[in-house]
Design an enzyme around this catalytic site. Structure first.
Site, mmCIF file in Angstrom:
data_model
loop_
_atom_site.group_PDB
_atom_site.id
_atom_site.type_symbol
_atom_site.label_atom_id
_atom_site.label_comp_id
_atom_site.label_asym_id
_atom_site.label_seq_id
_atom_site.Cartn_x
_atom_site.Cartn_y
_atom_site.Cartn_z
ATOM 1 N N GLU A 150 3.022 6.133 -1.228
ATOM 2 C CA GLU A 150 4.322 6.792 -0.969
ATOM 3 C C GLU A 150 4.251 8.302 -1.130
ATOM 4 O O GLU A 150 5.060 8.898 -1.836
ATOM 5 C CB GLU A 150 5.393 6.168 -1.885
ATOM 6 C CG GLU A 150 5.494 4.673 -1.693
ATOM 7 C CD GLU A 150 6.383 3.959 -2.712
ATOM 8 O OE1 GLU A 150 7.008 4.627 -3.546
ATOM 9 O OE2 GLU A 150 6.444 2.717 -2.649
ATOM 10 N N GLU A 258 3.379 -5.103 1.248
ATOM 11 C CA GLU A 258 4.383 -5.425 0.208
ATOM 12 C C GLU A 258 5.579 -6.139 0.853
ATOM 13 O O GLU A 258 6.732 -5.768 0.629
ATOM 14 C CB GLU A 258 4.853 -4.147 -0.503
ATOM 15 C CG GLU A 258 3.763 -3.357 -1.180
ATOM 16 C CD GLU A 258 4.280 -2.168 -1.994
ATOM 17 O OE1 GLU A 258 5.490 -2.081 -2.257
ATOM 18 O OE2 GLU A 258 3.444 -1.325 -2.368
#
Ligand code: 9MR
Length: 340
Positions: A150, A258
């Site tokens: 991220e 994910e």
């Protein structure tokens, strides 16, 4: 007639033997079809017999949902908290599962001493040490790592993290090089969310970032599209496939890393259909795009989900319900694995 009888018997025996020796569990079918099918788990999951049975019967990749994060594995500079991670790695080995590490460079769940770093030199020293100590300890046992997670803002600019602030623009170069050095055989991944649809500014910036890393010879082997999706928005199949294709042209794999599909509550049959459509579309893409190498879900049960806390009013995102019973979406995915 005798020959007919004999060949019929032979056929029946072959079918019976295949039934005995062929795959039975979802995990065995995934293995047979070379599908990397995984899940993130909590430290307690690999100690609980019911969870252990569920995990080993379904999955062949394991990811620590929180256990390897900095604040947990190294809460202060000189204290390493190995026991849960050692346990999980041993569990994966014992069950011949691929173990994935998650994550070194991130802006959340850092130990306080990391957030207090001030100078470039100190930040590099701490980051390199973290990567080298963990990857050396688990050399040959952890096959792949989200080296960084991220790193982009939604507009595609670099996220203003402690790493960017202290080290500067080359912190990813430093992290990936340290990772390659620590375990040259491990697969090194850059992971993010909202990066799956080509044409989305963040996804395009993510692609450009990866391309620039490769142009500078930064060792990166794959990317992760997290795929925390909402059932009400159908998967943009064409954009995902186009994005996957451009990473293939760079020689990189893509992991759906994910996956969960949250649903606005209350649950309705229509919303459940939308969720099933999203999950099965992702599986279809994994099964048909040669460089999409894994389908990994972020948790397996609504009971332990991260979602209600972060997205109040949403839930029902996983394959198993609050009582850890398989849902229709579980059956839909299972069918695709058993009969690909
Ligand atoms: O699922 C994780 C949850 O238990 C933690 O509290 C949270 C802390 O920020 O992190 C969650 O996992 C995140 C993952 O590490 C990175 N991508 C987003 C995931 C969901 O927030």
């Amino acid at each position: 007639m005798r020959a007919f009888y004999r060949s019929t018997m032979l056929c029946l025996m072959v079918v019976a033997l295949a039934g005995c020796f062929g795959p039975k569990t979802v995990r065995e079918f995934a293995d047979k079809n070379k599908l990397h099918y995984g899940v993130s788990v909590q430290a307690a999951d690999v100690l609980d017999p019911a969870a252990i049975a569920l995990i080993t019967e379904n999955f062949n990749i394991l990811v620590p949902e929180n256990t390897m994060k900095w604040g947990i594995i190294r809460p202060n500079r000189t204290f390493w908290n190995w026991s849960d991670m050692d346990n999980m790695v041993a569990f994966a080995k014992k069950n011949k599962m691929i173990m994935k590490g998650h994550t070194f460079v991130w802006h959340q769940q850092n130990a306080p001493f990391v957030n207090a770093l001030k100078t470039r030199e100190d930040a590099i020293a701490v980051l390199e040490e973290q990567i080298s100590v963990v990857m050396t300890r688990y050399k040959g046992k952890i096959a792949e790592y989200d080296v960084a997670n991220e790193v982009l803002e939604e507009d595609g600019s670099m996220r203003k993290t402690i790493w960017l602030k202290t080290i500067g623009d080359d912190y990813l170069d430093i992290a990936f090089k340290a990772a390659r050095k620590a375990d040259p055989k491990a697969k090194l991944i850059l992971n993010d969310f909202n990066n799956e649809n080509m044409g989305n500014p963040k996804a395009d910036a993510f692609y450009e970032l990866v391309k620039s890393l490769m142009q500078r010879n930064v060792p990166i082997d794959g990317v992760g599209f997290q795929m925390h999706l909402m059932g009400m928005y159908p998967v943009q199949e064409e954009d995902v496939r186009a994005n996957v294709a451009r990473f293939r042209e760079l020689g990189l794999t893509v992991s759906f890393s994910e996956i969960d599909v949250r649903v606005k509550l209350p649950m309705t049959p229509e919303r459940e259909e939308e969720q099933i459509a999203a999950y099965t579309k992702l599986m279809e893409i994994v099964q048909t795009e040669p460089n999409v190498d894994s389908f990994i879900m972020w948790g397996y049960t609504d009971k332990m989900s991260w979602i209600p806390q972060v997205f109040p009013g949403f839930g029902f995102a996983h394959l198993y319900d609050w009582d850890v019973k398989p849902k229709p979406v579980y059956e839909a995915i299972k069918k695709m694995i058993v009969e690909p």
